[in-house]
Design a protein around this motif. Structure first.
Motif, PDB file in Angstrom:
ATOM      1  N   ALA A  93       0.847  -1.238  -0.038  1.00  0.00           N
ATOM      2  CA  ALA A  93      -0.142   0.020   0.042  1.00  0.00           C
ATOM      3  C   ALA A  93       0.934   1.096  -0.006  1.00  0.00           C
ATOM      4  CB  ALA A  93      -1.058  -0.061   1.136  1.00  0.00           C
ATOM      5  N   MET A  94       0.278   2.362   0.341  1.00  0.00           N
ATOM      6  CA  MET A  94       0.772   3.778   0.359  1.00  0.00           C
ATOM      7  C   MET A  94       2.200   3.482   1.030  1.00  0.00           C
ATOM      8  SD  MET A  94       1.457   6.885  -0.498  1.00  0.00           S
ATOM      9  CE  MET A  94      -0.223   7.462  -1.436  1.00  0.00           C
ATOM     10  N   GLN A  95       3.319   4.008   0.533  1.00  0.00           N
ATOM     11  CA  GLN A  95       4.535   4.021   1.165  1.00  0.00           C
ATOM     12  C   GLN A  95       4.934   5.666   1.662  1.00  0.00           C
ATOM     13  OE1 GLN A  95       7.859   1.955  -0.223  1.00  0.00           O
ATOM     14  NE2 GLN A  95       6.844   0.036  -0.345  1.00  0.00           N
ATOM     15  N   PRO A  96       5.343   5.751   2.746  1.00  0.00           N
ATOM     16  CA  PRO A  96       5.589   7.038   3.353  1.00  0.00           C
ATOM     17  C   PRO A  96       7.062   7.769   2.650  1.00  0.00           C
ATOM     18  CG  PRO A  96       5.248   5.826   5.261  1.00  0.00           C
ATOM     19  CD  PRO A  96       5.370   4.783   3.877  1.00  0.00           C
ATOM     20  N   GLY A  97       7.230   8.963   2.840  1.00  0.00           N
ATOM     21  CA  GLY A  97       8.454   9.643   2.247  1.00  0.00           C
ATOM     22  C   GLY A  97       9.622   9.161   2.778  1.00  0.00           C
ATOM     23  N   GLY A 120      19.149   9.090   4.718  1.00  0.00           N
ATOM     24  CA  GLY A 120      18.049   8.899   4.925  1.00  0.00           C
ATOM     25  C   GLY A 120      17.497   7.645   4.029  1.00  0.00           C
ATOM     26  N   ALA A 121      16.349   7.292   4.206  1.00  0.00           N
ATOM     27  CA  ALA A 121      15.871   6.103   3.453  1.00  0.00           C
ATOM     28  C   ALA A 121      14.430   5.844   3.555  1.00  0.00           C
ATOM     29  CB  ALA A 121      16.388   4.599   3.822  1.00  0.00           C
ATOM     30  N   GLU A 122      13.851   5.268   2.549  1.00  0.00           N
ATOM     31  CA  GLU A 122      12.540   4.891   2.636  1.00  0.00           C
ATOM     32  C   GLU A 122      12.348   3.400   2.766  1.00  0.00           C
ATOM     33  OE1 GLU A 122      10.611   3.084  -0.313  1.00  0.00           O
ATOM     34  OE2 GLU A 122      12.710   2.886  -0.979  1.00  0.00           O
ATOM     35  N   TYR A 175      10.439  11.504  10.364  1.00  0.00           N
ATOM     36  CA  TYR A 175       9.896  10.677   9.549  1.00  0.00           C
ATOM     37  C   TYR A 175       8.773  11.350   8.529  1.00  0.00           C
ATOM     38  CZ  TYR A 175       7.385   6.128   8.184  1.00  0.00           C
ATOM     39  OH  TYR A 175       6.907   4.967   7.795  1.00  0.00           O
ATOM     40  N   TYR A 176       9.072  11.487   7.114  1.00  0.00           N
ATOM     41  CA  TYR A 176       8.103  12.027   6.350  1.00  0.00           C
ATOM     42  C   TYR A 176       6.996  11.243   5.982  1.00  0.00           C
ATOM     43  CZ  TYR A 176      10.363  16.194   6.123  1.00  0.00           C
ATOM     44  OH  TYR A 176      10.725  17.689   6.671  1.00  0.00           O
ATOM     45  N   GLU A 186       5.778   5.631  -4.316  1.00  0.00           N
ATOM     46  CA  GLU A 186       4.937   4.427  -4.446  1.00  0.00           C
ATOM     47  C   GLU A 186       3.518   4.677  -3.721  1.00  0.00           C
ATOM     48  OE1 GLU A 186       7.647   1.067  -3.303  1.00  0.00           O
ATOM     49  OE2 GLU A 186       9.359   2.460  -3.303  1.00  0.00           O
ATOM     50  N   PRO A 187       2.576   5.037  -4.426  1.00  0.00           N
ATOM     51  CA  PRO A 187       1.176   5.136  -3.929  1.00  0.00           C
ATOM     52  C   PRO A 187       0.790   3.793  -3.671  1.00  0.00           C
ATOM     53  CG  PRO A 187       1.493   6.334  -5.951  1.00  0.00           C
ATOM     54  CD  PRO A 187       2.655   5.467  -5.761  1.00  0.00           C
TER      55      PRO A 187
END
Length: 326
Positions: free
Chosen positions: A119-123, A177-179, A198-199, A205-206
């Protein structure tokens, strides 16, 4: 089966394990799997070549790791400002996505099945706040796929690091940083021990799809009944995995915030920069006929879905928000 993550990785490995458990049970053990995590037989990003060549029989991974094989593989995981989890399912199961995935993969002696959805992934996690697009200049950031290409266009130094190596890269200062996946999986990774910024909303990646992909000769050696079992098992694992992500992320985010994590949103000029660069990245491969066919199919399906959602859901959502606020 070779995979791109270590055993037990929340959401990602959950999908692989559930699918193979279903297949083994439904075939009464006629088909069983020796799941080999990243690094045990081949590296995280080498699973495609291993299965294509016949070194391994099946892989479970995210297809956008393999843009070096063909840029259109991006669409079968996620692209910036692309499909949500539900839109991906609409396209894949009802608007030709599976067939397009089959056609592309067959060029590499592979047979794919959609099998997992984060599902939706954060920044993502950052060691500093991003107050303008200028703050992306020189940022050493882990992000694969077209999202990483977008950040690269905006001046970031993009690192495509396997999931199992992200924590150490963050902790050591190798990256800024990393997603990864989302609050539930990220909490399990322990990123909150390394950084507190945390963004929440991400552009990249919606709705991120995972895939189980068979060597084509192995797939064709299965009986029609066995092939159907594999398809149904992957569909069931996909549905369960989507629910896992969406059900657990909210509670995990609350725990992270209670532990001191500061949730931020990107400012509008950063979103504008993401949008411009995303369009450029999306368009640069349109000269490839396979890529163009898949991109156009995705766009048509997204428009059809969004037109219907606006009619069917738009007024309901407005009224629900009004009633709840009252």
């Amino acid at each position: 089966m070779v995979t791109s993550v270590p055993d037990g990785f929340a959401v990602f490995d959950d999908a692989a394990q559930l699918a193979i458990d279903y297949i083994t049970a439904m075939t009464d053990g006629q088909i069983s799997f020796n799941k080999m995590p990243a690094g045990s037989l081949v590296g995280a990003f080498e699973v495609f070549d291993a299965v294509s060549s016949g070194q391994a029989d099946v892989y479970h991974s995210a297809e956008y790791y393999f843009l070096n094989q063909h840029p259109a593989f991006a669409f079968f995981t996620a692209v910036p400002f692309g499909m949500t989890a539900q839109e991906m399912a609409n396209w894949y199961y009802r608007r030709g996505g599976q067939e397009l995935h089959d056609n592309l993969s067959s060029l590499f002696n592979l047979k794919p099945l959609m099998c997992g959805q984060t599902a939706m992934q954060p920044g993502g996690w950052f060691n500093k706040e991003i107050n303008s697009a200028d703050d992306l200049q020189g940022l050493r950031f882990r992000m694969p796929g077209q999202g990483g290409q977008v950040l690269g266009r905006l001046g970031a130094s993009v690192q495509n690091i396997p999931g199992g190596e992200i924590y150490q890269a963050l902790a050591s200062g190798q990256i800024d940083g990393a997603e990864w996946i989302g609050p539930y999986a990220d909490e399990r990774m322990g990123f909150q021990e390394v950084t507190k910024t945390y963004y929440a909303a991400g552009f990249h990646e919606p709705g991120s799809t995972l895939s189980m992909v068979f060597n084509l000769e192995i797939w064709e050696s299965l009986t029609p009944q066995q092939q159907t079992i594999c398809k149904v098992a992957c569909e069931a694992a996909h549905a369960q995995n989507t629910a896992l992500s969406l059900a657990e992320n909210g509670a995990a985010l609350a725990r992270l915030q209670a532990g001191g994590v500061q949730v931020r949103q990107f400012p509008n000029d950063v979103w504008d920069a993401f949008g411009r660069a995303s369009l450029e990245v999306r368009e640069e491969s349109m000269g490839d006929p396979i890529y163009a066919e898949i991109a156009n199919s995705v766009a048509a399906s997204m428009k059809e879905s969004s037109d219907w959602y606006e009619i069917a859901d738009g007024e309901f959502m407005r009224q629900r928000n009004r009633v709840n606020a009252g």
